[in-house]
Write a protein that holds these residues in place. Structure first.
Motif, PDB file in Angstrom:
ATOM      1  N   ILE A 196     138.201  -2.399  39.978  1.00  0.00           N
ATOM      2  CA  ILE A 196     138.752  -1.861  41.218  1.00  0.00           C
ATOM      3  C   ILE A 196     137.672  -1.878  42.298  1.00  0.00           C
ATOM      4  O   ILE A 196     136.642  -1.199  42.153  1.00  0.00           O
ATOM      5  N   PRO A 197     137.850  -2.645  43.375  1.00  0.00           N
ATOM      6  CA  PRO A 197     136.882  -2.613  44.485  1.00  0.00           C
ATOM      7  C   PRO A 197     136.905  -1.238  45.163  1.00  0.00           C
ATOM      8  O   PRO A 197     137.969  -0.626  45.317  1.00  0.00           O
ATOM      9  N   ILE A 198     135.748  -0.747  45.558  1.00  0.00           N
ATOM     10  CA  ILE A 198     135.677   0.535  46.254  1.00  0.00           C
ATOM     11  C   ILE A 198     134.836   0.389  47.526  1.00  0.00           C
ATOM     12  O   ILE A 198     134.053  -0.559  47.676  1.00  0.00           O
ATOM     13  N   ASP A 199     135.018   1.339  48.423  1.00  0.00           N
ATOM     14  CA  ASP A 199     134.198   1.427  49.640  1.00  0.00           C
ATOM     15  C   ASP A 199     134.068   2.906  49.999  1.00  0.00           C
ATOM     16  O   ASP A 199     134.535   3.785  49.265  1.00  0.00           O
ATOM     17  N   LYS A 200     133.457   3.193  51.126  1.00  0.00           N
ATOM     18  CA  LYS A 200     133.221   4.579  51.509  1.00  0.00           C
ATOM     19  C   LYS A 200     134.520   5.356  51.708  1.00  0.00           C
ATOM     20  O   LYS A 200     134.582   6.563  51.479  1.00  0.00           O
ATOM     21  N   LYS A 201     135.571   4.658  52.136  1.00  0.00           N
ATOM     22  CA  LYS A 201     136.823   5.335  52.438  1.00  0.00           C
ATOM     23  C   LYS A 201     137.604   5.734  51.176  1.00  0.00           C
ATOM     24  O   LYS A 201     138.206   6.803  51.131  1.00  0.00           O
ATOM     25  N   ASN A 202     137.611   4.854  50.166  1.00  0.00           N
ATOM     26  CA  ASN A 202     138.454   5.132  49.000  1.00  0.00           C
ATOM     27  C   ASN A 202     137.666   5.563  47.756  1.00  0.00           C
ATOM     28  O   ASN A 202     138.253   5.858  46.723  1.00  0.00           O
ATOM     29  N   ARG A 203     136.336   5.600  47.855  1.00  0.00           N
ATOM     30  CA  ARG A 203     135.510   5.848  46.681  1.00  0.00           C
ATOM     31  C   ARG A 203     135.831   7.186  46.025  1.00  0.00           C
ATOM     32  O   ARG A 203     136.066   7.261  44.809  1.00  0.00           O
ATOM     33  N   THR A 204     135.872   8.246  46.803  1.00  0.00           N
ATOM     34  CA  THR A 204     136.127   9.581  46.246  1.00  0.00           C
ATOM     35  C   THR A 204     137.494   9.647  45.577  1.00  0.00           C
ATOM     36  O   THR A 204     137.651  10.189  44.471  1.00  0.00           O
ATOM     37  N   ARG A 205     138.493   9.082  46.222  1.00  0.00           N
ATOM     38  CA  ARG A 205     139.854   9.113  45.666  1.00  0.00           C
ATOM     39  C   ARG A 205     139.938   8.332  44.363  1.00  0.00           C
ATOM     40  O   ARG A 205     140.530   8.797  43.384  1.00  0.00           O
TER      41      ARG A 205
END
Length: 204
Positions: free
Chosen positions: A100-109
């Motif tokens: 699953i790719p992650i970034d700052k916006k979706n990382r926590t979720r």
């Protein structure tokens, strides 16, 4: 001409002979019937081999890592996130993995959802033990979850660089099994997963 009356001794032999004849017929009929009684459950053959590994570095998957020589890495790019199934044909077991790719916006979720997927099994699991693994030099952070009891999956894991991806997997058996009977297999696959975690690398 008058019929001769049978003596008691003759009647005894005659009756005994008829009894043996009927008994023989009954035994023959009983022997010919099929046995429909329930059969005991079969168990998987458990004979783990020596630990030898091979590299999974397929061009159409973002990560490379090592898995057991006896396992098969099967990639499924038809779904998002990307999936790779690590199949153990000998043990009728599969570790279903997703990238699953992650970034700052979706990382926590995404991290929260991944943890929730593990603890959903807490209803049936007697205990969930989390083991942490960190290799800051390789930007590698992982958690290995061991679920005791009657949970559908006895093992799950997550691997991440904490910046760009989350790689997670869960072990399932392809057929119903008794936990005690496959304990050596779970231990064996656990060691394989620990080796996988230690060898995860982004594809260059």
């Amino acid at each position: 001409m008058k019929k001769k009356n049978r003596r008691p001794w003759d009647l005894y032999h005659y009756g005994f002979g008829m009894f043996l004849f009927i008994l023989l017929i009954l035994l023959t009929m009983a022997g010919c019937r099929q046995d429909y009684s329930p059969k005991p459950d079969g168990y998987l053959r458990i004979d783990p081999h020596l630990e030898t590994y091979k590299l999974v570095d397929k061009a159409d998957f973002p990560l490379s890592f090592e898995i057991s020589q006896s396992a098969q890495g099967i990639i499924d790019n038809t779904v998002v996130p990307e999936w790779i199934n690590i199949v153990y044909p000998r043990y009728k077991a599969t570790v279903y993995c997703s990238y699953i790719p992650i970034d700052k916006k979706n990382r926590t979720r995404i991290f929260a959802e991944s943890k929730e997927l593990v603890y959903r099994h807490g209803i049936k699991a007697e205990k969930i033990q989390a083991q942490l693994y960190e290799n800051p030099e390789q930007h590698l952070y992982a958690t290995l979850y061991l679920l005791a009891g009657n949970a559908a999956t006895p093992l799950q894991f997550t691997v991440t660089d904490s910046i760009s991806y989350l790689f997670r997997g869960a072990l399932y058996f392809d057929i119903p099994v008794k936990r005690d009977s496959v304990a050596p297999v779970i231990e064996y696959i656990t060691q394989d997963i620990m080796h996988l975690i230690e060898t995860v690398q982004p594809q260059k």
